[in-house]
Scaffold this active site. Structure first.
Site: not given
Length: 369
Positions: A177, A215, A303
């Site tokens: 990120h 993500h 995840d």
């Protein structure tokens, strides 16, 4: 370079990775315990060594590749902000024992104006960080910089010309990120982007980054969005279903300028399990082949697993093993960097499953008649 066997993917470890103790998160204005804890790394390491993976100590690298990825101001901020914060007395007044932004230089605040770093330390925190969840404390810089060294050491192993064609960097904190100029999403420095850049500098012409974290890899996407030589493919939960990073990760984000077509987002609906997730991984693998990549970076977040508290996806250990096998079938020099994965009882086994699939596929005989 260390003498390791091609049969077992080496695990690159830096002791500093457990020094980062963010002390929780500030989510929607509420301090919560957080899930990006040091135990994650130790559990993964122990699971892999228990399966025979050799551990290689990360070696210290100069900042040149890091500074090819990240703005020097961000790097210096992360290097110094905790000691400045402590020296400024913020631990006592107002009683904040971690660096937490409170103000962000958004376009709405500064329409059409030049954005310059503020003089005040507590304001500067929001200049380099884009959320309130990614806290800095004692050991954060050392861990983040150690994660970069782990990624670069894994590149060294793959590029050394010996039997090792795959290496795994046990990076903590994660990195995907982090953008060129800002950190967030529990990420400080972008380990995958550093690895991809180092591979390019080592003579690989076209590199692919396949991110299977739950993500979207918004930082990695932004760093290579206008480049054709680095493909970024991200398999993730749909940000429009309410998941971080919210603003990026949609399928129509395909790259710009010379990089048009070299970015692939594969957003998935909440509740997606092995079948749908692996179908997206297959699309990413096809994109790598179409790109003509001659080296691969895998951002391995686990995840997306059913028990993980940080996503609504439902991938199993068998799914991760199958994804590893699909990526191994590419038979490319491969650097794996750890991203997310927060369910402590299962995180080590999930990473091991992915590496099992990767290693078995890459070492299987080819061709035959």
């Amino acid at each position: 370079m260390p003498d390791v066997s091609a049969a077992d993917i080496p695990v690159v470890w830096d002791d500093a990775c457990t020094d980062h103790r963010p002390g929780g998160e500030v989510f929607l204005g509420v301090h919560t315990p957080g899930t990006e804890v040091p135990e994650r790394a130790a559990l993964i390491r122990d699971a892999l060594t228990g399966r025979g993976h050799p551990v290689v100590a990360a070696t210290t690298h100069p900042d040149d590749v890091l500074l090819a990825v990240h703005d020097a101001g961000l790097v210096e901020h992360l290097r110094t902000v905790w000691s400045e914060w402590e020296a400024s007395g913020f631990r006592d007044d107002p009683g904040q024992d971690r660096v937490v932004p409170y103000l962000f230089p958004t376009p709405g605040m500064l329409p059409g104006q030049a954005v310059r770093p503020p003089a005040a330390l507590h304001a500067r925190a929001g200049f380099y960080c884009y959320d309130t969840m990614t806290l800095v404390g004692p050991g954060t810089w050392e861990a983040a910089r150690g994660a970069v060294d782990a990624a670069l050491t894994a590149v060294d192993l793959v590029c050394a010309g010996g039997p090792v064609r795959q290496a795994y960097a046990l990076c903590r904190p994660p990195g995907h990120h982090a953008t060129a100029t800002a950190y967030g999403g529990s990420c400080y420095l972008n380990n995958a982007a550093v690895a991809a850049t180092a591979l390019r500098l080592n003579g690989f012409d076209r590199v692919a980054v396949v991110d299977v974290d739950a993500h979207h890899a918004n930082g990695t996407q932004s760093l290579f969005y206008d480049r054709a030589d680095v493909l970024v493919a991200s398999v993730h939960v749909d940000p429009d279903a309410g998941w971080f990073p919210h603003y990026l990760g949609r399928a129509d984000e395909r790259g710009s300028g010379p990089g048009a077509g070299a970015n692939l987002n594969l957003p998935l609906a909440p509740g997606t399990g092995d079948d749908g997730w692996l179908a997206a991984v297959d699309q990413a693998v096809d994109a790598v082949r179409g790109h003509g990549s001659d080296a691969l970076v895998v951002s391995l977040g686990v995840d997306a697993a059913a028990d993980d508290p940080e996503s609504p996806l439902r991938v199993t250990a068998d799914g991760y093993r199958a994804a590893g096998a699909r990526l191994g079938d590419l038979r490319l020099p491969t650097v794996v960097v750890q991203e997310g994965g927060y369910h402590l009882p299962s995180v080590g086994g999930l990473v091991a499953a992915a590496l099992d699939g990767l290693g078995c596929a890459a070492s299987a005989p080819t061709g035959g008649a």
